[in-house]
Every structure is written in C-alpha cells, then in structure tokens.
Write a protein that holds these residues in place. Sequence first.
Motif, short mmCIF file in Angstrom:
data_model
loop_
_atom_site.label_atom_id
_atom_site.label_comp_id
_atom_site.label_asym_id
_atom_site.label_seq_id
_atom_site.Cartn_x
_atom_site.Cartn_y
_atom_site.Cartn_z
N LYS A 21 0.84 -1.20 0.00
CA LYS A 21 0.00 0.00 0.00
C LYS A 21 0.88 1.26 0.00
O LYS A 21 1.99 1.26 0.53
N VAL A 22 0.35 2.31 -0.60
CA VAL A 22 1.04 3.59 -0.64
C VAL A 22 0.16 4.63 0.04
O VAL A 22 -1.03 4.75 -0.25
N ALA A 23 0.75 5.37 0.96
CA ALA A 23 0.04 6.45 1.66
C ALA A 23 1.00 7.65 1.75
O ALA A 23 2.12 7.59 1.28
N GLU A 24 0.53 8.73 2.35
CA GLU A 24 1.34 9.94 2.44
C GLU A 24 1.65 10.25 3.90
O GLU A 24 0.81 10.12 4.78
N LEU A 25 2.89 10.66 4.13
CA LEU A 25 3.36 11.04 5.46
C LEU A 25 4.16 12.33 5.30
O LEU A 25 4.93 12.46 4.35
N ASP A 26 3.99 13.27 6.20
CA ASP A 26 4.65 14.56 6.04
C ASP A 26 5.28 15.01 7.36
O ASP A 26 4.56 15.35 8.30
N PRO A 27 6.61 15.03 7.44
CA PRO A 27 7.27 15.43 8.69
C PRO A 27 7.12 16.91 9.01
O PRO A 27 7.42 17.33 10.13
N LEU A 28 6.64 17.70 8.04
CA LEU A 28 6.47 19.14 8.24
C LEU A 28 5.01 19.55 8.41
O LEU A 28 4.72 20.72 8.65
N GLY A 29 4.08 18.60 8.28
CA GLY A 29 2.68 18.90 8.53
C GLY A 29 2.09 19.96 7.61
O GLY A 29 1.39 20.87 8.06
N MET A 30 2.32 19.80 6.30
CA MET A 30 1.87 20.80 5.33
C MET A 30 0.37 21.05 5.39
O MET A 30 -0.09 22.17 5.18
N ALA A 31 -0.41 20.02 5.68
CA ALA A 31 -1.87 20.15 5.67
C ALA A 31 -2.45 20.69 6.97
O ALA A 31 -3.66 20.93 7.06
N LEU A 32 -1.60 20.92 7.95
CA LEU A 32 -2.08 21.33 9.27
C LEU A 32 -2.13 22.85 9.40
O LEU A 32 -1.38 23.57 8.74
N GLU A 33 -3.00 23.31 10.28
CA GLU A 33 -3.13 24.74 10.54
C GLU A 33 -1.91 25.23 11.33
O GLU A 33 -1.57 24.69 12.38
N PRO A 34 -1.20 26.25 10.81
CA PRO A 34 -0.02 26.74 11.53
C PRO A 34 -0.40 27.47 12.81
O PRO A 34 -1.54 27.87 13.00
N GLY A 35 0.58 27.63 13.68
CA GLY A 35 0.37 28.39 14.90
C GLY A 35 0.37 27.51 16.15
O GLY A 35 0.77 26.34 16.11
N ALA A 36 -0.05 28.09 17.26
CA ALA A 36 -0.10 27.36 18.53
C ALA A 36 -0.97 26.12 18.38
O ALA A 36 -2.02 26.15 17.74
N GLY A 37 -0.54 25.01 18.93
CA GLY A 37 -1.25 23.75 18.79
C GLY A 37 -0.78 22.93 17.61
O GLY A 37 -1.20 21.78 17.45
#
Length: 359
Positions: free
Chosen positions: A324-340
């Motif tokens: 299987k192929v999935a996506e992993l991102d050590p920089l969290g590109m899809a996440l909301e920046p900022g606190a939390g």
Amino acid sequence: MLKPLLPALFLASPLCAEVPKVVTDIAPVQGLVASVMGDLGTPELLVPQGASPHDHALSPSEARNLQDADLVVWIGAELSPGIGRKIDAIAGSAAELALFDAEVTAHLATRDGALFEHDHDHGDDGHAHGEHAHEDHDHDHDHDHDHDHDHDHDHDDDDHDDHDHEGHSDAHHDDDDHAADAHGHDHGPEDPHVWLSPANARAWLGVIADALAEADRENAGAYRANAEAAQAEIDAAVTTARAQLDAARDSRFVVFHDAYQYFEDTFGLNVLGAIQLSDATAPSPARLSELRDAIAETGATCVFAEPQFDSRLIDAVTEGTEVKVAELDPLGMALEPGAGFYPALIGDLATRISDCAAD
C-alpha cells in the motif's frame, strides 16, 4: 544554542519592553514558538508549508522578515545550511536560538544504508536516548560519509533573492529527477530531524520561553506559563499517539526520505528503510532496487510518499508489489499553523501510520 542578546536591544526598562519580533524556520518550530508567545505575538515563518527546508531559497518578503527579527529560532545549519548563511548575512543584531545545538536536545546518528537495523530500548517516556545532546548512542553506524551527494551550498539561494518566489515551492522538482542531487548536502554524523522527537520538542519549549523572557522580561511569567501548558499538550498527544500506534508496532514501513528516525525511536516503529537519505539526496538505482527487493521479501505493510518530493520514485520501489502507498509529512503541510501545531503534527503522523497499518 542562544547567541548572547545584544544589550542595545534591551536597554529599555522591563516595564516598557516590547514583545520581540520572532522569526522561525519551519512550521513545527513556528508552532512551538507560537504556543509560548500565546496572545502576545505571532512568529514569522521562513520556510512556507509545502517547501523543503533542505533547499528553500528565501523570497524577498522572507528576507525582510529575517532582517527585521529580534530573535531567530530555527533547527540549525545541520538541516538548512543555506538558511544559516542568510541568518548570518541578513539577521544582523538578532539573537539566534539553534535548537539542534541546545543542551537539552537528544541526537540520533545519521543512517546511510537503504535498509535500517532496529534496536529499540524505550524508557518510560518512549525515548531510548535520554534528554542530553551529543551522547554516544552506540548505533554502530559507519559515519565515513564518502558519497557523491556531498555538495557545497554556497551557490544555493544567493542567485534567487532578486526574484519573488512567493507562492512557489522550491521543493518540487517534477521536471528533473536529479534536482535534489544538485542541492544535496551531507548532514554529518547526527540526524537533523530532531523536531520529530516529542521529548526534544517538550524540552525546547522551556528553552524558547527562557529566550523570550530574556528579550521581554515584562512578560517572562506569561512565556513560562504558556510553555508549561504546551508541554502538557505534547504529553497528551504522545499518550494518544502511543495508543494509536500500538497495533502498528509489528508492521513494516518504507518512508520516502529518512526523516522519521526520532519518531520511530519514540514509538517503537519498524521502518524498513528510506528511498532517500536524510538530506533528501536523490537515490541511486541500486538503492531503489535494494528497497524493492526488501519490500517483496518482507511483506512490508506500507510505503509512505511525501508531498514535498517527486512521487515517481515511489513507483520505482513499489512496481510489481502489492504494498500500500500512503502519504506522510514530517512538516505537517496540511495542518493549521500556529499554537497547537506540534501536538497536531504528532497526532497526524500517528493517524496516517496506524490507518495504513490497519487497512
């Protein structure tokens, strides 16, 4: 390591001190600093989400933010030597906190081979190597880095500052399979992806609070209280992630580039190998062949792509297999920046890994 703060920056009485202007390199660091600053301010980001810190060239607006900074918080030259030269050249009198060099930072040895050996020995906090930097971790790795990918980065972003790169990711090399090779560099004997150790991130919150308190004594109490609250959030995220990943410990994974060693070490994951080295150097055909054979022989569960890099290399190691192929991102590109951001990053990685293992 925090460079001494120049007295000229802080001659004012603590009662009239201004909140410092802070610049950070990558989103995980920006998230940690934002959580410490709280409502007092928002740190700027040098490497936009979607770009790779290994070879990002600063845009004019990013360079201006760096020029105006009072404090720069970044991983260090081990991850981004080009940005390091820009800090030296542009940041002027700004104080600098290189988290890689902080005394609280635990390091793991850089891995060279396509396939990894595993010897997890976790304590109660899930981190096998304690919380002190520069310890000898006895990984039995060969650090004689005699690779064709060692390059001098003195040419990296100096030729690009006259152009506005906003809205453009320097990390996508779809037109040239070897573009990463043109930017590659030897990170040295220690893996620079230190932010993926929750123990490191937790310890950094205190270091960041101290740096901000030195720059802004009026709000020192708020910075330290915010850091303690953020540490509790990381603890909760680690507890949740550990429960999520418990069923994935017997699965075997291949990652796109060797960025996840600290995360693997914390949660006892079995990553079989990486397509690219930790400095994101383009892999050789022999490395791809070795990984393809290992995937077939071991019955690897999942191969993880990354949004910052060329996905065609995934096809090269999965062709002829049913992995299987999935996506992993050590920089969290899809996440909301900022606190939390940082607890969300830990949760996102754990969810993606556990989901792939369960499918």
